[in-house]
Motif scaffolding. Structure first.
Motif, mmCIF file in Angstrom:
data_model
loop_
_atom_site.group_PDB
_atom_site.id
_atom_site.type_symbol
_atom_site.label_atom_id
_atom_site.label_comp_id
_atom_site.label_asym_id
_atom_site.label_seq_id
_atom_site.Cartn_x
_atom_site.Cartn_y
_atom_site.Cartn_z
ATOM 1 N N ARG A 1 0.898 -1.469 0.353
ATOM 2 C CA ARG A 1 -0.233 0.367 0.084
ATOM 3 C C ARG A 1 0.900 1.492 -0.253
ATOM 4 N N MET A 2 2.395 1.007 0.810
ATOM 5 C CA MET A 2 2.782 2.193 0.708
ATOM 6 C C MET A 2 3.416 2.980 -0.601
ATOM 7 N N LEU A 3 3.192 1.376 -1.804
ATOM 8 C CA LEU A 3 4.220 1.432 -3.190
ATOM 9 C C LEU A 3 3.286 1.503 -3.695
ATOM 10 N N SER A 4 1.141 1.918 -3.816
ATOM 11 C CA SER A 4 0.113 2.915 -4.260
ATOM 12 C C SER A 4 0.338 0.986 -5.101
ATOM 13 N N LEU A 5 0.751 -0.478 -4.599
ATOM 14 C CA LEU A 5 -0.103 -1.233 -5.523
ATOM 15 C C LEU A 5 -1.264 -2.317 -4.782
ATOM 16 N N PRO A 6 -1.443 -2.750 -5.132
ATOM 17 C CA PRO A 6 -3.040 -3.766 -4.982
ATOM 18 C C PRO A 6 -2.090 -4.618 -3.904
ATOM 19 N N PRO A 7 -3.226 -4.752 -2.630
ATOM 20 C CA PRO A 7 -2.742 -5.452 -1.299
ATOM 21 C C PRO A 7 -2.608 -7.181 -2.110
ATOM 22 N N MET A 8 -3.273 -7.495 -2.510
ATOM 23 C CA MET A 8 -3.011 -8.625 -3.223
ATOM 24 C C MET A 8 -2.104 -8.584 -3.866
ATOM 25 N N MET B 1 2.235 -15.397 -14.350
ATOM 26 C CA MET B 1 0.880 -14.677 -14.326
ATOM 27 C C MET B 1 1.218 -14.093 -12.785
ATOM 28 N N LEU B 2 2.314 -14.167 -12.090
ATOM 29 C CA LEU B 2 2.172 -13.186 -10.753
ATOM 30 C C LEU B 2 2.934 -12.124 -11.847
ATOM 31 N N LEU B 3 3.710 -12.385 -12.247
ATOM 32 C CA LEU B 3 4.704 -11.464 -13.266
ATOM 33 C C LEU B 3 3.734 -10.063 -13.514
ATOM 34 N N SER B 4 2.765 -10.900 -14.681
ATOM 35 C CA SER B 4 1.979 -9.894 -15.060
ATOM 36 C C SER B 4 0.913 -9.415 -14.654
ATOM 37 N N MET B 5 0.336 -10.034 -13.219
ATOM 38 C CA MET B 5 -0.559 -8.804 -12.200
ATOM 39 C C MET B 5 0.706 -7.770 -11.763
ATOM 40 N N LEU B 6 1.663 -8.131 -11.108
ATOM 41 C CA LEU B 6 2.269 -7.387 -10.853
ATOM 42 C C LEU B 6 2.615 -6.247 -11.648
ATOM 43 N N ALA B 7 2.404 -6.137 -13.224
ATOM 44 C CA ALA B 7 2.687 -5.070 -13.830
ATOM 45 C C ALA B 7 1.634 -4.334 -14.961
ATOM 46 N N ALA B 8 0.363 -5.432 -14.261
ATOM 47 C CA ALA B 8 -0.541 -4.514 -14.360
ATOM 48 C C ALA B 8 -1.396 -3.277 -14.040
ATOM 49 N N PRO B 9 -0.869 -2.560 -13.064
ATOM 50 C CA PRO B 9 -1.291 -0.993 -12.445
ATOM 51 C C PRO B 9 -0.219 0.108 -13.316
ATOM 52 N N PHE B 10 1.070 -0.719 -13.446
ATOM 53 C CA PHE B 10 2.169 0.192 -14.477
ATOM 54 C C PHE B 10 1.276 0.376 -15.864
ATOM 55 N N LEU B 11 0.469 -0.423 -16.230
ATOM 56 C CA LEU B 11 -0.195 -0.658 -17.977
ATOM 57 C C LEU B 11 -1.136 0.071 -17.692
ATOM 58 N N ILE B 12 -2.117 -0.061 -17.115
ATOM 59 C CA ILE B 12 -2.922 0.860 -16.749
ATOM 60 C C ILE B 12 -2.973 2.490 -16.386
ATOM 61 N N GLN B 13 -1.658 2.667 -15.686
ATOM 62 C CA GLN B 13 -1.037 3.638 -15.444
ATOM 63 C C GLN B 13 -0.817 4.840 -16.269
ATOM 64 N N TYR B 14 0.014 3.629 -17.634
ATOM 65 C CA TYR B 14 0.449 4.959 -18.622
ATOM 66 C C TYR B 14 -0.187 4.506 -19.480
ATOM 67 N N SER B 15 -1.047 4.202 -19.377
ATOM 68 C CA SER B 15 -1.952 3.354 -21.016
ATOM 69 C C SER B 15 -1.723 4.650 -21.835
#
Length: 663
Positions: A22-29, A370-384
């Motif tokens: 959360r401190m890194l503004s990433l999903p808790p999942m 799959m784990l790495l793709s989910m880690l990358a998801a917030p950045f893909l959407i943020q910089y879409s």
């Protein structure tokens, strides 16, 4: 390690992981997954493999499917049918076919990975890769206020179909573990079982559920309501498991049944803590499955399984979205939002691995990718936006044309009104403005509504009022007022902030559903806040008073007094069995009547001495021997048997009730 020690370790690791992410503004999942990888048997080895922990974690999936069942409604599907059953169905089917085709090619290059699973393993793998993360994507889109955008609606439609597709996939994957010659018979039996169970549950359950919940809710016990909710959810999950189906299917049916009752919203809030905690435990156990050593040994394969499927999935969804009529920019944003893996992909992957459909090395590599793709998801959407501008040479032009269209619409206007949202309220306002010959421009994100209204000659353009460029193009510097006609507090606060930065003196009128966010919006700079429920009550009262012969000027004065005092007199109401129940911690103001018992400690004390205002509660009336006194002062002395009408939130009223009933 004892059960208590294991529980404490999981809780400590989960709290630390979620705090850091959360401190890194990433999903808790993602924090849960990282924690599982770290403390699992393949890394630090702090938590051994435990069947009980894995079985408990499955309840996270059960409650997630229950929540999806609550959201399932025929009306919603009908509204989004093109995105759900068009784009969504095409995406899932094509993704599975794409993985099967790619897997057959990879099997030819690396046959050691497919000695056991073969085609059934590839189908299960395709189902896992077809899923996207509802939890991550919806959360990020909601934070970016893009759920109602064009690409947001397409993404939601696809995610909804993916969630629905999980139900047959959870039945299909175990059947794929059977010998090929038995597969048709097994699938037929599974389908017959599912159909029989669903028909029985939906037919009889629909008739019983509302009546039973009414009986339980009538007891006015939060504890009993929660126990009943857990009984229904886990009971139906047990029934479907006994029928040879999955636990998740029964939970999904339970959610569907409750979604048709008036208790849906309370159930959704009550189940959320169980769902989130158990789902977090599920993701920890998923992380524990990852063998870092195996991943490092096959690092090239992990990178291949990360980049190629994500890239192909992104391209596939973008092409399908274009095929269904989306513009290049919208199609690319839709693809970026759905390119990652999802939580149900882990469920299907774990199920397939347990049945031996996927070899262990490949399972580890797929899990890591799959784990790495989910880690990358917030950045893909943020910089879409930046990615789309680089990939599509026409997107910036289309955005410029949209802003130009807005500017052209307002270029010749002065002292106009900017209407944010052209729904029913916005359209009614626009009609009244036209009758007074006051110019306006309406901004809306529904393309069908905008096209239909604009073709009819109304001053409506497609635009997001929560963007600075849109407000500037709409002529905010020349406007006389702005009206936010939709009831979304988060979006309204963003628009108010932009308006305050661009034109601090511009008056803004904000619509809300009720009075719960009244002070927040006023503090943000809203000139007027209009709670539609209270205003509807005022209109109903004015018509009734006039019909009863009360002079018009007196009725107008009463209405004006209510508005001048910010609806203070009308805030809060007595809740009954037919009202949608609020969560106990809800901030909504309500009324409650409390009668002081004989020998109460408060007898003989003044209202001022009780200091109920410190608890956030005010006394609006006192009923004593059939005589009701309105707005009693702090000097009023309480007596045994007084009925006090209290106004405040649920939690504040509970505290005040304890004070008044104490002997």
């Amino acid at each position: 390690m004892t059960t208590l020690e294991l529980s404490l370790l999981l809780l400590l690791a989960a709290v630390i992981g979620v705090v850091l992410f959360r401190m890194l503004s990433l999903p808790p999942m993602l924090g849960y997954l990282a924690v599982g990888i770290l403390i699992g048997p393949h890394a630090l080895g702090m938590v051994p493999k435990d069947e009980g922990t894995r079985y408990l974690a499955e309840f996270g999936v059960v409650f997630l499917m229950f929540s999806i069942g609550l959201e399932f409604s025929l009306s919603r599907l009908k509204t989004m049918r093109r995105a759900v059953f068009g784009l969504g169905m095409a995406q899932v089917a094509c993704s599975i076919l794409m993985v099967v085709a790619g897997g057959l090619g990879l099997a030819w290059l690396a046959p050691e990975f497919f000695r056991q699973g073969g085609l059934p393993g590839l189908i299960a793998l395709g189902g896992a890769y077809a899923m996207s993360s509802t939890a991550i994507v919806v959360k990020i889109l909601n934070e970016r206020l893009e759920l109602d955008s064009r690409h947001g609606r397409l993404i939601l439609g696809v995610l909804l179909f993916q969630d629905l597709a999980v139900v047959p996939l959870l039945i299909l994957v175990p059947a794929l573990g059977m010998p090929l010659h038995e597969l048709p018979w097994v699938l037929t039996v599974a389908a017959a079982k599912a159909a029989t169970v669903l028909v029985l549950l939906l037919y009889f359950g629909q008739k019983l559920m509302r009546r039973w919940f009414f009986v339980v809710a009538k007891q006015r016990s939060q504890e009993l309501f929660m126990l009943n909710l857990l009984l229904i959810t886990l009971g139906l999950a047990w029934i479907t498991e006994q029928a040879g189906l999955s636990l998740a299917l029964g939970a999904f049916v339970a959610g569907m049944l409750i979604s048709e009752t008036e208790y849906r919203h309370q159930v959704e809030e009550d189940i959320k803590p169980f769902r989130d905690v158990l789902l977090g435990l599920f993701f920890i156990t998923i992380g524990m499955l990852l063998n870092v050593r195996t991943v490092l040994d096959h690092f090239g394969l992990v990178v291949l399984l990360l980049t190629v499927p994500v890239g192909l999935k992104f391209g596939l969804i973008a092409l399908l979205a274009r095929w269904f009529g989306a513009t290049p920019g919208v199609a690319l944003r839709t693809g970026l939002g759905l390119a990652q893996a999802g939580e149900f992909g882990f469920v299907l992957l774990t199920q397939a691995g347990g049945l031996g459909l996927i070899e262990a090395p490949l399972l580890q590599a797929v899990l890591a990718s799959m784990l790495l793709s989910m880690l990358a998801a917030p950045f893909l959407i943020q910089y879409s936006d930046r990615i789309v501008l680089r990939l599509s040479s026409t997107d910036w032009l289309q955005q410029s044309l949209a802003l130009t269209q807005i500017a052209r619409q307002t270029m010749a206007t002065q002292k106009h009104v900017i209407i944010c949202g052209y729904g029913r309220s916005g359209q009614n306002l626009a009609r009244l403005l036209e009758q007074e010959q006051i110019s306006y421009v309406a901004l809306d994100l529904d393309p069908e509504r905008v096209n239909e209204a604009a073709s009819a000659g109304y001053s409506v353009v497609y635009g997001d009022a929560a963007r600075r460029e849109t407000l500037v193009a709409a002529g905010i510097g020349r406007a006389a007022a702005m009206v936010i006609s939709y009831a979304d507090t988060r979006s309204s606060l963003k628009v108010l902030r932009l308006c305050h930065e661009l034109e601090p003196a511009l008056p803004v009128i904000v619509r809300t559903f009720d009075d719960s966010d009244l002070e927040v919006l006023q503090a943000a700079g809203a000139a007027e806040v209009v709670p539609e429920i209270i205003e509807g009550s005022l209109m109903l009262a004015s018509h009734a008073l006039i019909l009863l012969g009360v002079p018009m000027n007196r009725v107008v004065r009463r209405i004006r007094e209510a508005r001048d005092t910010r609806y203070q007199m009308l805030r809060g109401f007595f809740h009954g069995a037919t009202d949608e129940a609020d969560h106990p911690d809800a901030v909504h103001v309500r009324l409650r009547s409390v009668t002081t018992p004989e020998g109460a400690q408060v007898s003989g004390q003044s209202l001022g001495a009780l200091r109920l205002s410190l608890l956030g509660v005010e006394v609006t009336a006192i009923l004593r021997r059939g005589i009701r006194g309105i707005d009693p002062g702090p000097e009023a002395i309480l007596q045994d048997g007084d009925a006090l009408v209290l106004r405040g939130t649920s939690s504040a009223l509970a505290l005040a009730e304890e004070v008044l009933l104490k002997k």
